[in-house]
Design a protein around this motif. Sequence first.
Motif, PDB file in Angstrom:
ATOM      1  N   GLU A  29       9.980 -42.666 -22.253  1.00  0.00           N
ATOM      2  CA  GLU A  29      10.058 -41.208 -22.288  1.00  0.00           C
ATOM      3  C   GLU A  29       9.041 -40.636 -23.269  1.00  0.00           C
ATOM      4  O   GLU A  29       8.369 -39.644 -22.968  1.00  0.00           O
ATOM      5  CB  GLU A  29      11.460 -40.754 -22.684  1.00  0.00           C
ATOM      6  CG  GLU A  29      12.516 -40.964 -21.641  1.00  0.00           C
ATOM      7  CD  GLU A  29      13.921 -40.785 -22.174  1.00  0.00           C
ATOM      8  OE1 GLU A  29      14.862 -40.956 -21.374  1.00  0.00           O
ATOM      9  OE2 GLU A  29      14.097 -40.488 -23.371  1.00  0.00           O
ATOM     10  N   LEU A  30       8.924 -41.270 -24.427  1.00  0.00           N
ATOM     11  CA  LEU A  30       7.963 -40.799 -25.428  1.00  0.00           C
ATOM     12  C   LEU A  30       6.520 -41.016 -24.971  1.00  0.00           C
ATOM     13  O   LEU A  30       5.663 -40.138 -25.156  1.00  0.00           O
ATOM     14  CB  LEU A  30       8.203 -41.503 -26.760  1.00  0.00           C
ATOM     15  CG  LEU A  30       9.483 -41.117 -27.498  1.00  0.00           C
ATOM     16  CD1 LEU A  30       9.694 -42.016 -28.699  1.00  0.00           C
ATOM     17  CD2 LEU A  30       9.443 -39.663 -27.918  1.00  0.00           C
ATOM     18  N   ILE A  55       3.559 -27.281 -21.984  1.00  0.00           N
ATOM     19  CA  ILE A  55       3.274 -27.872 -23.295  1.00  0.00           C
ATOM     20  C   ILE A  55       4.465 -27.690 -24.231  1.00  0.00           C
ATOM     21  O   ILE A  55       4.824 -28.610 -24.984  1.00  0.00           O
ATOM     22  CB  ILE A  55       1.986 -27.273 -23.892  1.00  0.00           C
ATOM     23  CG1 ILE A  55       0.785 -27.813 -23.137  1.00  0.00           C
ATOM     24  CG2 ILE A  55       1.859 -27.583 -25.371  1.00  0.00           C
ATOM     25  CD1 ILE A  55      -0.540 -27.250 -23.570  1.00  0.00           C
ATOM     26  N   SER A  56       5.107 -26.524 -24.186  1.00  0.00           N
ATOM     27  CA  SER A  56       6.284 -26.286 -25.036  1.00  0.00           C
ATOM     28  C   SER A  56       7.414 -27.241 -24.704  1.00  0.00           C
ATOM     29  O   SER A  56       8.062 -27.790 -25.606  1.00  0.00           O
ATOM     30  CB  SER A  56       6.762 -24.844 -24.888  1.00  0.00           C
ATOM     31  OG  SER A  56       5.767 -23.954 -25.279  1.00  0.00           O
ATOM     32  N   VAL A  57       7.645 -27.457 -23.413  1.00  0.00           N
ATOM     33  CA  VAL A  57       8.685 -28.407 -22.997  1.00  0.00           C
ATOM     34  C   VAL A  57       8.326 -29.814 -23.449  1.00  0.00           C
ATOM     35  O   VAL A  57       9.182 -30.546 -23.971  1.00  0.00           O
ATOM     36  CB  VAL A  57       8.884 -28.352 -21.461  1.00  0.00           C
ATOM     37  CG1 VAL A  57       9.704 -29.525 -20.967  1.00  0.00           C
ATOM     38  CG2 VAL A  57       9.540 -27.043 -21.058  1.00  0.00           C
ATOM     39  N   ALA A  58       7.077 -30.205 -23.276  1.00  0.00           N
ATOM     40  CA  ALA A  58       6.652 -31.554 -23.663  1.00  0.00           C
ATOM     41  C   ALA A  58       6.783 -31.764 -25.173  1.00  0.00           C
ATOM     42  O   ALA A  58       7.263 -32.816 -25.617  1.00  0.00           O
ATOM     43  CB  ALA A  58       5.224 -31.805 -23.206  1.00  0.00           C
ATOM     44  N   ILE A  59       6.389 -30.773 -25.951  1.00  0.00           N
ATOM     45  CA  ILE A  59       6.498 -30.894 -27.410  1.00  0.00           C
ATOM     46  C   ILE A  59       7.959 -30.951 -27.844  1.00  0.00           C
ATOM     47  O   ILE A  59       8.352 -31.793 -28.652  1.00  0.00           O
ATOM     48  CB  ILE A  59       5.758 -29.746 -28.120  1.00  0.00           C
ATOM     49  CG1 ILE A  59       4.253 -29.920 -27.960  1.00  0.00           C
ATOM     50  CG2 ILE A  59       6.128 -29.669 -29.586  1.00  0.00           C
ATOM     51  CD1 ILE A  59       3.446 -28.746 -28.465  1.00  0.00           C
ATOM     52  N   PHE A  60       8.784 -30.052 -27.305  1.00  0.00           N
ATOM     53  CA  PHE A  60      10.199 -30.024 -27.661  1.00  0.00           C
ATOM     54  C   PHE A  60      10.876 -31.353 -27.336  1.00  0.00           C
ATOM     55  O   PHE A  60      11.560 -31.941 -28.183  1.00  0.00           O
ATOM     56  CB  PHE A  60      10.908 -28.878 -26.928  1.00  0.00           C
ATOM     57  CG  PHE A  60      12.399 -28.902 -27.088  1.00  0.00           C
ATOM     58  CD1 PHE A  60      12.995 -28.473 -28.262  1.00  0.00           C
ATOM     59  CD2 PHE A  60      13.212 -29.368 -26.065  1.00  0.00           C
ATOM     60  CE1 PHE A  60      14.370 -28.510 -28.414  1.00  0.00           C
ATOM     61  CE2 PHE A  60      14.579 -29.407 -26.203  1.00  0.00           C
ATOM     62  CZ  PHE A  60      15.168 -28.979 -27.391  1.00  0.00           C
ATOM     63  N   VAL A  64      12.385 -34.009 -30.129  1.00  0.00           N
ATOM     64  CA  VAL A  64      13.830 -34.260 -30.144  1.00  0.00           C
ATOM     65  C   VAL A  64      14.142 -35.691 -29.715  1.00  0.00           C
ATOM     66  O   VAL A  64      15.026 -36.331 -30.290  1.00  0.00           O
ATOM     67  CB  VAL A  64      14.574 -33.219 -29.281  1.00  0.00           C
ATOM     68  CG1 VAL A  64      16.052 -33.549 -29.186  1.00  0.00           C
ATOM     69  CG2 VAL A  64      14.386 -31.827 -29.848  1.00  0.00           C
ATOM     70  N   SER A  65      13.422 -36.215 -28.732  1.00  0.00           N
ATOM     71  CA  SER A  65      13.653 -37.612 -28.329  1.00  0.00           C
ATOM     72  C   SER A  65      13.305 -38.575 -29.457  1.00  0.00           C
ATOM     73  O   SER A  65      14.000 -39.568 -29.676  1.00  0.00           O
ATOM     74  CB  SER A  65      12.834 -37.959 -27.084  1.00  0.00           C
ATOM     75  OG  SER A  65      13.311 -37.274 -25.978  1.00  0.00           O
ATOM     76  N   LEU A 133       7.405 -38.394 -13.403  1.00  0.00           N
ATOM     77  CA  LEU A 133       7.911 -39.691 -13.873  1.00  0.00           C
ATOM     78  C   LEU A 133       8.768 -39.525 -15.126  1.00  0.00           C
ATOM     79  O   LEU A 133       9.800 -40.180 -15.277  1.00  0.00           O
ATOM     80  CB  LEU A 133       6.746 -40.644 -14.157  1.00  0.00           C
ATOM     81  CG  LEU A 133       6.077 -41.272 -12.947  1.00  0.00           C
ATOM     82  CD1 LEU A 133       4.860 -42.082 -13.375  1.00  0.00           C
ATOM     83  CD2 LEU A 133       7.047 -42.148 -12.185  1.00  0.00           C
ATOM     84  N   THR A 134       8.349 -38.643 -16.019  1.00  0.00           N
ATOM     85  CA  THR A 134       9.141 -38.367 -17.219  1.00  0.00           C
ATOM     86  C   THR A 134      10.472 -37.726 -16.845  1.00  0.00           C
ATOM     87  O   THR A 134      11.509 -38.062 -17.424  1.00  0.00           O
ATOM     88  CB  THR A 134       8.355 -37.460 -18.182  1.00  0.00           C
ATOM     89  OG1 THR A 134       7.076 -38.045 -18.422  1.00  0.00           O
ATOM     90  CG2 THR A 134       9.082 -37.291 -19.497  1.00  0.00           C
TER      91      THR A 134
END
Length: 152
Positions: A29-30, A55-60, A64-65, A133-134
């Motif tokens: 996931e990371l 990008i905001s979703v990917a960074i968040f 958090v993960s 895939l993520t």
Amino acid sequence: MASNTGQMGYLPSGGAIFCTIPDILYLPELVFGGLVLSLVASTLVDPPNPQAYVISVAIFCFIVSFLWLVVFACGSHRNKSTWASADVAYHAFAALLYLSASVLLALITILYSLASGSINYKLNIAAVVFSFLTTLLYVIHTVFSAIRWKSF
């Protein structure tokens, strides 16, 4: 006896998180989330708002993960069922966020393909593939975390 999904009613800590099915998915996931972030950040699209959302979703989700991985690795969760339910809730929320971002990114990529066939289009295609895939990884993590949560 150890199993692939971990013992019933058990949240792993330390190195054991790399031996159970839902928790072993943190690393992919990371990695895939980082690829989505870097691919989207390296492209230039005329409507920047959808790309900013992705990008905001990917960074968040990346941050958090990673924090969630650290909490489980350090053993700070104390083996409580509230952590198991929070694990399910977070991964379901992350899967929903990534699904919305993936669909939006695919739409922007399709619209962008009509304008030109440059390198940005190829980067966007790769970002869409890794984004879906993520999303799949987060959905699988949610399902196995829900199975583990039900065992508490």
